[in-house]
Design a protein around this motif. Structure first.
Motif, PDB file in Angstrom:
ATOM      1  N   ALA A 278     -14.448  12.846  12.648  1.00 61.12           N
ATOM      2  CA  ALA A 278     -13.598  12.872  14.082  1.00 61.12           C
ATOM      3  C   ALA A 278     -14.791  13.565  14.745  1.00 61.12           C
ATOM      4  N   ASP A 279     -15.662  14.350  13.795  1.00 62.36           N
ATOM      5  CA  ASP A 279     -16.576  15.498  14.506  1.00 62.36           C
ATOM      6  C   ASP A 279     -18.054  14.978  14.268  1.00 62.36           C
ATOM      7  N   GLY A 280     -18.170  13.797  14.079  1.00 64.50           N
ATOM      8  CA  GLY A 280     -19.840  13.127  14.340  1.00 64.50           C
ATOM      9  C   GLY A 280     -20.638  13.295  13.016  1.00 64.50           C
ATOM     10  N   LYS A 281     -19.985  13.854  12.004  1.00 66.74           N
ATOM     11  CA  LYS A 281     -21.144  13.896  10.892  1.00 66.74           C
ATOM     12  C   LYS A 281     -21.128  13.164  10.319  1.00 66.74           C
ATOM     13  N   PHE A 282     -19.757  12.400   9.948  1.00 66.96           N
ATOM     14  CA  PHE A 282     -20.004  10.974   9.191  1.00 66.96           C
ATOM     15  C   PHE A 282     -20.286   9.867  10.418  1.00 66.96           C
ATOM     16  N   ASN A 283     -20.711   8.642  10.725  1.00 65.18           N
ATOM     17  CA  ASN A 283     -20.713   8.020  11.014  1.00 65.18           C
ATOM     18  C   ASN A 283     -19.773   6.355  10.296  1.00 65.18           C
ATOM     19  N   PHE A 284     -19.265   5.812   8.503  1.00 67.66           N
ATOM     20  CA  PHE A 284     -18.374   5.284   9.149  1.00 67.66           C
ATOM     21  C   PHE A 284     -17.679   5.275   7.846  1.00 67.66           C
ATOM     22  N   ILE A 285     -16.370   4.879   7.647  1.00 69.13           N
ATOM     23  CA  ILE A 285     -15.674   5.353   6.545  1.00 69.13           C
ATOM     24  C   ILE A 285     -15.140   4.110   6.337  1.00 69.13           C
ATOM     25  N   ALA A 286     -15.065   3.477   4.761  1.00 71.63           N
ATOM     26  CA  ALA A 286     -14.233   1.873   4.184  1.00 71.63           C
ATOM     27  C   ALA A 286     -13.167   3.218   3.389  1.00 71.63           C
ATOM     28  N   GLU A 287     -12.151   2.431   4.035  1.00 69.05           N
ATOM     29  CA  GLU A 287     -11.045   3.924   3.429  1.00 69.05           C
ATOM     30  C   GLU A 287     -10.418   2.903   2.087  1.00 69.05           C
ATOM     31  N   CYS A 288      -9.862   3.438   1.103  1.00 67.42           N
ATOM     32  CA  CYS A 288      -9.697   3.323  -0.232  1.00 67.42           C
ATOM     33  C   CYS A 288      -7.941   4.122  -0.256  1.00 67.42           C
ATOM     34  N   SER A 289      -6.848   3.270  -0.159  1.00 64.34           N
ATOM     35  CA  SER A 289      -5.839   4.202  -0.001  1.00 64.34           C
ATOM     36  C   SER A 289      -4.992   4.749  -1.386  1.00 64.34           C
ATOM     37  N   PRO A 290      -5.034   6.041  -2.021  1.00 68.14           N
ATOM     38  CA  PRO A 290      -4.652   6.345  -3.307  1.00 68.14           C
ATOM     39  C   PRO A 290      -2.642   6.179  -3.099  1.00 68.14           C
ATOM     40  N   LEU A 291      -2.259   6.204  -2.039  1.00 67.02           N
ATOM     41  CA  LEU A 291      -0.709   6.160  -2.083  1.00 67.02           C
ATOM     42  C   LEU A 291      -0.109   4.557  -2.451  1.00 67.02           C
ATOM     43  N   LEU A 292      -0.333   4.589  -4.387  1.00 60.41           N
ATOM     44  CA  LEU A 292       0.131   3.921  -4.885  1.00 60.41           C
ATOM     45  C   LEU A 292       0.974   4.366  -5.888  1.00 60.41           C
ATOM     46  N   GLY A 293       1.648   5.410  -5.992  1.00 63.64           N
ATOM     47  CA  GLY A 293       3.217   5.913  -6.449  1.00 63.64           C
ATOM     48  C   GLY A 293       4.591   5.223  -5.770  1.00 63.64           C
ATOM     49  N   PRO A 294       5.182   4.455  -4.901  1.00 65.54           N
ATOM     50  CA  PRO A 294       5.817   3.906  -4.783  1.00 65.54           C
ATOM     51  C   PRO A 294       6.072   1.573  -5.621  1.00 65.54           C
ATOM     52  N   GLN A 295       4.942   1.740  -5.597  1.00 63.25           N
ATOM     53  CA  GLN A 295       4.630   0.399  -6.485  1.00 63.25           C
ATOM     54  C   GLN A 295       4.549   0.712  -7.114  1.00 63.25           C
ATOM     55  N   LEU A 296       4.017   1.857  -8.343  1.00 53.73           N
ATOM     56  CA  LEU A 296       3.902   2.018  -9.493  1.00 53.73           C
ATOM     57  C   LEU A 296       4.741   2.272 -10.169  1.00 53.73           C
ATOM     58  N   MET A 297       6.052   2.561  -9.397  1.00 53.68           N
ATOM     59  CA  MET A 297       7.492   2.493 -10.355  1.00 53.68           C
ATOM     60  C   MET A 297       8.498   1.285 -10.014  1.00 53.68           C
TER      61      MET A 297
END
Ligand code: GYE
Length: 334
Positions: A278-297
Motif C-alpha cells: 500500500a505504501d508503494g514499496k512492494f509492487n505485487f503480492i500473491a496471497e497465501c492464507s495461513p488461516l488453516l486452523g478451522p479446517q484442520l480441526m
C-alpha cells in the motif's frame, strides 16, 4: 501389634490397595476406549501438532489460527515448535506416537525424508494430516490428507503479473530471486511456477537466486550480496513477504528506491507485506492464507472417526496490486 490377615489394619490397607488398582485399571480402560489419547477419562480429541517454527509473519498467524481453532473446537492440542529443524519435527512426532495422541498433524519443514517416521505413526494406527507443506513420499497411504495452498500457482501468478508489466520491455530485465527454505515445498514450487510463467518472455532473466530461509534477516543479508554482485537489478521476486521486507532495508541502504528502481514481487500478503504494498514499496503480492486452523480441526475429527476425507484440500487465494492492498488492508485478518 502383630498384623495377621484378619487384623483390622491389614484389611484396611488391602481395601485401599484394591481401590487404587481399580482406579488405575479404569483409567487405562478409558484410554484404550478412545484410541489411547484421551487421558483423564473424557473423550476430548487429542491432536499432536508439529509446527515448522516462527520464521515469518505467515507462520505466527498460522500458529495463532491453529491454537484458537483447537480451543473453539474443544480439541486438546499438543503443540511443538521445531525451530525450522527436521530432526526436531521427527522427535516431536515420535513423542506424539509414544503419548498415543488420537491424530498427528504437521507442517513438514522440507519435502523429503519422512517415510520412516510416517510409517511408525501408521503402524501405531495414528492418522496423520499434512498441513501447509507437502512431503514427497511415494506411499500416499502414509498420510490421510493434505490441507494447504497451491504454491506452484502462487509462483505462476507472480510471474504472469511480471510478464504483463514488462511486455513492452525492449532489453533484458534482470531478476533476482530470494528463495524460501531449501528443500521446502513452497520454495521448490514457487520457484518452478514463477520460472514457467516468465519463460513467456525471453527478456526476463533470473540473474541470481538464493535462499533467505523465509526470514527477514535472511532476506536482508542475501539481498545485500545480490546488490554488490549485480550492478543492474530490475526486479526482486521474494518467496515470502518477510524476506521482501528484509530486502527493503538492503535496497534503501544501497541508495535505491524500492518499488521504483526495483520492482518487488512477494508471496503471502500478511499485514506488514500489505502495508509495504500500500505504501508503494512492494509492487505485487500473491496471497497465501495461513488461516488453516478451522479446517484442520474439522479434518482431525473426521479422520479420528474413520470418515473418508478428500486426498487434497486447497485454500482459496487471490493477488494484490498496490491499489487493491490499500482497499483490503483495513479488513485484513493476518
Ligand atoms: O509462505 C512463509 C512461511 O509454508 C506457506 O512458510 C508457508 C510458507 C510461507 O515461512 O512465509
Amino acid at each position: 501389634m502383630k498384623r495377621t490377615r484378619n487384623s483390622l489394619p491389614f484389611r484396611k490397607a488391602a481395601a485401599v490397595l484394591t481401590a487404587a488398582l481399580l482406579a488405575t485399571g479404569m483409567a487405562a480402560c478409558g484410554n484404550s476406549d478412545t484410541g489411547g489419547g484421551s487421558a483423564g477419562g473424557d473423550d476430548k480429541l487429542v491432536l499432536g501438532f508439529s509446527q515448522v517454527g516462527a520464521e515469518s509473519g505467515w507462520r505466527t498467524a498460522n500458529t495463532t489460527s491453529i491454537k484458537e481453532s483447537a480451543a473453539e473446537a474443544g480439541v486438546e492440542l499438543k503443540f511443538d515448535d521445531a525451530q525450522q529443524k527436521q530432526e526436531n519435527q521427527i522427535k516431536a512426532i515420535r513423542n506424539f506416537i509414544q503419548q498415543k495422541v488420537d491424530v498427528i498433524a504437521f507442517s513438514p519443514v522440507v519435502e523429503s525424508g519422512w517415510d520412516t517416521v510416517l510409517k511408525e505413526a501408521k503402524d501405531a494406527k495414528i492418522p496423520v494430516i499434512l498441513t501447509d507443506r507437502a512431503v514427497d513420499s511415494a506411499d500416499k497411504s502414509l498420510y490421510k490428507t493434505f490441507l494447504g495452498s497451491d504454491f506452484k500457482k502462487e509462483g505462476r501468478l507472480a510471474g504472469e503479473w511480471l510478464v504483463e508489466q514488462k511486455k513492452s520491455a525492449s532489453g533484458p530485465v534482470n531478476i533476482v530471486e530470494l528463495q524460501g527454505t531449501t528443500g521446502s515445498a513452497p520454495a521448490n514450487d514457487r520457484k518452478e511456477g514463477f520460472a514457467a510463467a516468465i519463460a513467456a518472455n525471453p527478456n526476463l532473466k533470473i540473474v541470481a537466486s538464493q535462499s533467505g530461509d523465509f526470514t527477514r534477516a535472511g532476506g536482508k543479508q542475501v539481498m545485500e550480496q545480490f546488490l554488490k554482485a549485480n550492478p543492474k537489478i530490475d526486479v526482486l521476486f521474494a518467496h515470502n513477504d518477510d524476506m521482501g521486507l528484509g530486502a527493503l532495508e538492503a535496497i534503501t541502504a544501497a541508495g535505491k528506491v524500492p518499488g521504483k528502481d526495483i520492482t518487488i514481487i512477494t508471496i503471502d500478503a500478511v499485514k506488514d507485506g500489505m502495508q509495504a504494498l500500500a505504501d508503494g514499496k512492494f509492487n505485487f503480492i500473491a496471497e497465501c492464507s495461513p488461516l488453516l486452523g478451522p479446517q484442520l480441526m474439522e479434518l482431525a475429527k473426521k479422520v479420528h472417526k474413520g470418515e473418508e476425507v478428500p486426498a487434497r484440500i486447497e485454500t482459496e487465494e487471490t493477488t494484490f496490486t498496490q491499489e487493491q492492498a490499500k482497499e483490503a488492508l483495513p479488513n485484513r485478518k493476518y
